[in-house]
Design a protein around this motif. Structure first.
Motif, mmCIF file in Angstrom:
data_model
loop_
_atom_site.group_PDB
_atom_site.id
_atom_site.type_symbol
_atom_site.label_atom_id
_atom_site.label_comp_id
_atom_site.label_asym_id
_atom_site.label_seq_id
_atom_site.Cartn_x
_atom_site.Cartn_y
_atom_site.Cartn_z
ATOM 1 N N PHE A 97 0.838 -1.200 0.000
ATOM 2 C CA PHE A 97 0.000 0.000 0.000
ATOM 3 C C PHE A 97 0.875 1.253 0.000
ATOM 4 O O PHE A 97 0.636 2.189 -0.757
ATOM 5 C CB PHE A 97 -0.923 -0.003 1.226
ATOM 6 C CG PHE A 97 -1.707 1.263 1.395
ATOM 7 C CD1 PHE A 97 -2.818 1.516 0.605
ATOM 8 C CD2 PHE A 97 -1.341 2.202 2.351
ATOM 9 C CE1 PHE A 97 -3.551 2.687 0.754
ATOM 10 C CE2 PHE A 97 -2.064 3.375 2.504
ATOM 11 C CZ PHE A 97 -3.177 3.619 1.707
ATOM 12 N N ASN A 98 1.900 1.262 0.833
ATOM 13 C CA ASN A 98 2.776 2.433 0.932
ATOM 14 C C ASN A 98 3.551 2.692 -0.347
ATOM 15 O O ASN A 98 3.858 3.843 -0.658
ATOM 16 C CB ASN A 98 3.759 2.277 2.097
ATOM 17 C CG ASN A 98 3.090 2.407 3.434
ATOM 18 O OD1 ASN A 98 1.904 2.690 3.536
ATOM 19 N ND2 ASN A 98 3.849 2.159 4.492
ATOM 20 N N GLU A 99 3.876 1.632 -1.105
ATOM 21 C CA GLU A 99 4.647 1.789 -2.337
ATOM 22 C C GLU A 99 3.944 2.675 -3.352
ATOM 23 O O GLU A 99 4.592 3.379 -4.102
ATOM 24 C CB GLU A 99 4.926 0.423 -2.973
ATOM 25 C CG GLU A 99 5.971 -0.382 -2.261
ATOM 26 C CD GLU A 99 6.137 -1.770 -2.849
ATOM 27 O OE1 GLU A 99 5.429 -2.131 -3.820
ATOM 28 O OE2 GLU A 99 6.976 -2.521 -2.323
ATOM 29 N N LEU A 101 1.975 5.265 -2.783
ATOM 30 C CA LEU A 101 1.646 6.601 -2.297
ATOM 31 C C LEU A 101 2.715 7.613 -2.663
ATOM 32 O O LEU A 101 3.896 7.276 -2.760
ATOM 33 C CB LEU A 101 1.504 6.576 -0.768
ATOM 34 C CG LEU A 101 0.385 5.730 -0.180
ATOM 35 C CD1 LEU A 101 0.456 5.751 1.342
ATOM 36 C CD2 LEU A 101 -0.974 6.225 -0.652
ATOM 37 N N PRO A 102 2.320 8.891 -2.825
ATOM 38 C CA PRO A 102 3.324 9.942 -2.979
ATOM 39 C C PRO A 102 4.210 9.971 -1.723
ATOM 40 O O PRO A 102 3.741 9.648 -0.618
ATOM 41 C CB PRO A 102 2.501 11.223 -3.093
ATOM 42 C CG PRO A 102 1.118 10.782 -3.441
ATOM 43 C CD PRO A 102 0.959 9.394 -2.899
ATOM 44 N N GLN A 103 5.484 10.358 -1.871
ATOM 45 C CA GLN A 103 6.461 10.283 -0.787
ATOM 46 C C GLN A 103 5.981 10.959 0.490
ATOM 47 O O GLN A 103 6.102 10.405 1.582
ATOM 48 C CB GLN A 103 7.802 10.892 -1.228
ATOM 49 C CG GLN A 103 8.902 10.748 -0.187
ATOM 50 C CD GLN A 103 9.181 9.301 0.164
ATOM 51 O OE1 GLN A 103 9.317 8.462 -0.720
ATOM 52 N NE2 GLN A 103 9.270 8.980 1.445
ATOM 53 N N LEU A 105 2.924 11.614 1.586
ATOM 54 C CA LEU A 105 1.837 10.858 2.217
ATOM 55 C C LEU A 105 2.357 9.537 2.784
ATOM 56 O O LEU A 105 1.973 9.132 3.895
ATOM 57 C CB LEU A 105 0.715 10.610 1.211
ATOM 58 C CG LEU A 105 -0.537 9.926 1.746
ATOM 59 C CD1 LEU A 105 -1.120 10.674 2.950
ATOM 60 C CD2 LEU A 105 -1.571 9.802 0.641
ATOM 61 N N ALA A 106 3.243 8.881 2.058
ATOM 62 C CA ALA A 106 3.813 7.627 2.539
ATOM 63 C C ALA A 106 4.553 7.848 3.853
ATOM 64 O O ALA A 106 4.437 7.044 4.787
ATOM 65 C CB ALA A 106 4.753 7.033 1.494
ATOM 66 N N VAL A 109 2.009 8.173 6.633
ATOM 67 C CA VAL A 109 1.397 6.876 6.950
ATOM 68 C C VAL A 109 2.356 6.039 7.791
ATOM 69 O O VAL A 109 1.958 5.422 8.783
ATOM 70 C CB VAL A 109 0.986 6.133 5.652
ATOM 71 C CG1 VAL A 109 0.636 4.682 5.933
ATOM 72 C CG2 VAL A 109 -0.170 6.845 4.977
#
Length: 167
Positions: A97-99, A101-103, A105-106, A109
């Motif tokens: 999921f994290n992969e 996302l924009p940096q 936002l990641a 999270v």
């Protein structure tokens, strides 16, 4: 919050670092007797390409995790293969999921995950230990499995620590 307070994790790490080889072997024997699946998950790493120095890093994580569990005074349920599989599935799903996302936002999270994690002190220890041994870059398949194995120990402890004992 989790069962492992910050001081418990620190004390466990210090204790394991001070142990002789024979004391570490005796602790591994205790793990085998009480939490055999935790030990098996780490001893499987050479079959996935981990070399002996990497295995030592993972074994230290296991020994500290188990020592912290002992020091907590909590009665820990058996971590079964099913629990390990479920925790690993959730762990890898979060990573996938994290992969995407924009940096920025990641990063948020990941920070929220760490802050709200049931065993955040153990999680911080594992990340610190892996970083200290230059294993956070995950440059090889062996390093990926080592990281997943170490982080899954934390997930399993958090999972069984949240289980309410039956009366």
């Amino acid at each position: 919050m989790g069962r492992l307070a910050q001081w418990v994790v620190i004390e466990a790490d210090v204790a394991v670092r001070r142990m002789s080889h024979d004391q570490k072997v005796r602790l591994a024997d205790e793990i085998y007797a009480q939490q055999p699946n935790m030990l098996a998950s780490i001893l499987a790493l050479p079959g996935m390409g981990a070399d002996m120095s990497q295995l030592e890093v993972a074994l230290h994580v296991l020994l500290v995790t188990f020592q912290a569990m002992k020091l907590s005074g909590h009665q820990w349920p058996l971590i079964t293969e099913d629990i390990q599989d479920g925790c690993l599935q959730r762990l890898t799903a979060r990573a996938r999921f994290n992969e995407g996302l924009p940096q920025e936002l990641a990063t948020k999270v990941v920070e929220q995950f760490h802050t709200e994690h049931a065993e955040r002190y153990l999680l911080a220890f594992v990340y610190g230990w892996l970083d200290e041994h230059d294993l956070m870059g995950v440059r090889t398949e062996a390093e990926k499995y080592l990281m997943l194995g170490a982080l899954n120990l934390v997930e399993c402890v958090a999972f069984v620590g949240a289980v309410k004992p039956r009366p």
